[in-house]
Design an enzyme around this catalytic site. Structure first.
Site, PDB file in Angstrom:
ATOM      1  N   GLN A  68       3.229   5.880   1.226  1.00 57.65           N
ATOM      2  CA  GLN A  68       3.420   6.951   2.207  1.00 57.65           C
ATOM      3  C   GLN A  68       4.205   8.108   1.581  1.00 57.65           C
ATOM      4  OE1 GLN A  68       2.127   6.946   5.425  1.00 57.65           O
ATOM      5  NE2 GLN A  68       2.826   9.059   5.436  1.00 57.65           N
TER       6      GLN A  68
ATOM      7  N   LYS B  38      -0.577   2.922  11.132  1.00 57.28           N
ATOM      8  CA  LYS B  38      -1.532   2.334  10.178  1.00 57.28           C
ATOM      9  C   LYS B  38      -1.510   0.804  10.293  1.00 57.28           C
ATOM     10  CE  LYS B  38      -1.232   6.339   7.211  1.00 57.28           C
ATOM     11  NZ  LYS B  38      -0.501   7.027   6.142  1.00 57.28           N
TER      12      LYS B  38
ATOM     13  N   ASP C 143      -6.093   6.396  -0.247  1.00 58.06           N
ATOM     14  CA  ASP C 143      -5.832   7.785   0.141  1.00 58.06           C
ATOM     15  C   ASP C 143      -6.677   8.769  -0.665  1.00 58.06           C
ATOM     16  OD1 ASP C 143      -4.010   7.964   2.247  1.00 58.06           O
ATOM     17  OD2 ASP C 143      -2.315   7.505   0.946  1.00 58.06           O
TER      18      ASP C 143
END
Ligand code: NAP
Length: 251
Positions: free
Chosen positions: A74, A31, A97
């Site tokens: 994460q 990322k 997300d």
């Protein structure tokens, strides 16, 4: 991106990683690389595995109020941390997300600002390949909040006839055999065999499974399934890179 920069806009993504899970580290590094590639500002917050819930929530609170555009924590988090509380703490308009219940609800009604990156990547692959979803039998294997459920909603919004399979599905093979479009998001190496695939079906493999010999395989037995499928994604190199591309688009 050039246009954004010309306007003085320099989007920034904060990535939080807690602990030292090797798979999470690979995802975060990818990322970060993608951020650099497209010219975003990326800030990494690597916290030790013994970080407390209060410390993590305090960091999210600070980022919520800062000028950073997107926040990504994460997952999975170490077991002592409350994942749900962490997801709920991220400001919905910075939740790249799309895991916050506000964003999940928006996906349900088809009126969303962000999409979870993996299902969004799958939809982009289908669209780019010129495949029409309307009226097609779509079978999604897996019902996680991150992949299976939002994937099913997106296929439904695109007018597919959607069936969702999971670990309690009685006859998985028979259900998958009906599918014009199969999306496997299970986490079981090569669970979907060639004899489960209808001739000419489109097969999208979200699974990423590391075998004991180090090989990375999907949830679909690729060589068997590719003899039947009209289109199929490989692992690695299929859905994974699309996921990162979609994350960049969310910013
Ligand atoms: P997850 O949360 O573990 O969910 C797995 C789902 O598969 C569950 O709904 C489970 O059913 C179902 N399942 C398990 N065994 C099954 C079986 N034998 N038959 C039918 N269904 C079964 O996993 P996830 O986070 O959705 O991830 C799925 C896979 O995608 C993993 O391999 C993961 O590494 C990969 N992934 C890839 C990307 C990418 O960027 N390419 C992104 C995210 C995830 P129950 O609900 O009944 O337990």
């Amino acid at each position: 991106m050039v246009a954004l920069k010309a306007k003085g806009v320099h989007p920034g993504l904060a990535v939080i990683i807690v602990g030292d899970d090797p798979a999470s580290r690979i995802y975060v590094n990818n990322k970060k690389k993608a951020c650099e590639y497209v010219g975003f500002r990326s800030e990494e917050y690597a916290l030790p595995a013994n970080t407390t819930q209060e410390e993590l929530l305090a960091l999210i609170d600070t980022l919520n109020q800062s000028d950073i555009d997107g926040i990504l924590c994460q997952l999975p988090l170490p077991a002592h941390l409350d994942e749900k509380a962490v997801i709920n703490a991220i400001r919905p308009d910075k939740d790249v997300d799309a895991f916050h219940p506000v964003n999940v609800g928006k996906i349900m009604i088809g009126d969303y600002d962000f999409l979870p990156c993996t299902p969004a990547g799958v939809m982009e692959l289908i669209r780019e390949s010129g495949i029409d979803i309307r009226g097609k039998e779509c079978v999604v294997i897996g019902r996680s909040n991150i992949v299976g459920k939002p994937m099913s909603m997106l296929l439904l919004h695109a007018h597919g006839t959607v069936t969702i399979c999971h670990s309690r599905t009685v006859d998985l093979a028979e259900t998958v055999r009906r599918a014009d479009i199969v999306v496997a998001a299970v986490g079981v190496p090569e669970l979907i065999r060639g004899d489960m695939i209808k001739e000419g079906a489109v097969v999208i493999d979200v699974g990423m499974n590391r075998l004991s010999d180090g090989r990375l395989v999907g949830d679909v037995a690729f060589s068997e399934a590719s003899e039947k499928a009209s289109a199929i994604t490989p692992v690695p190199g299929g859905v994974g890179p699309m996921t990162i591309a979609m994350l960049m688009q969310n910013r």
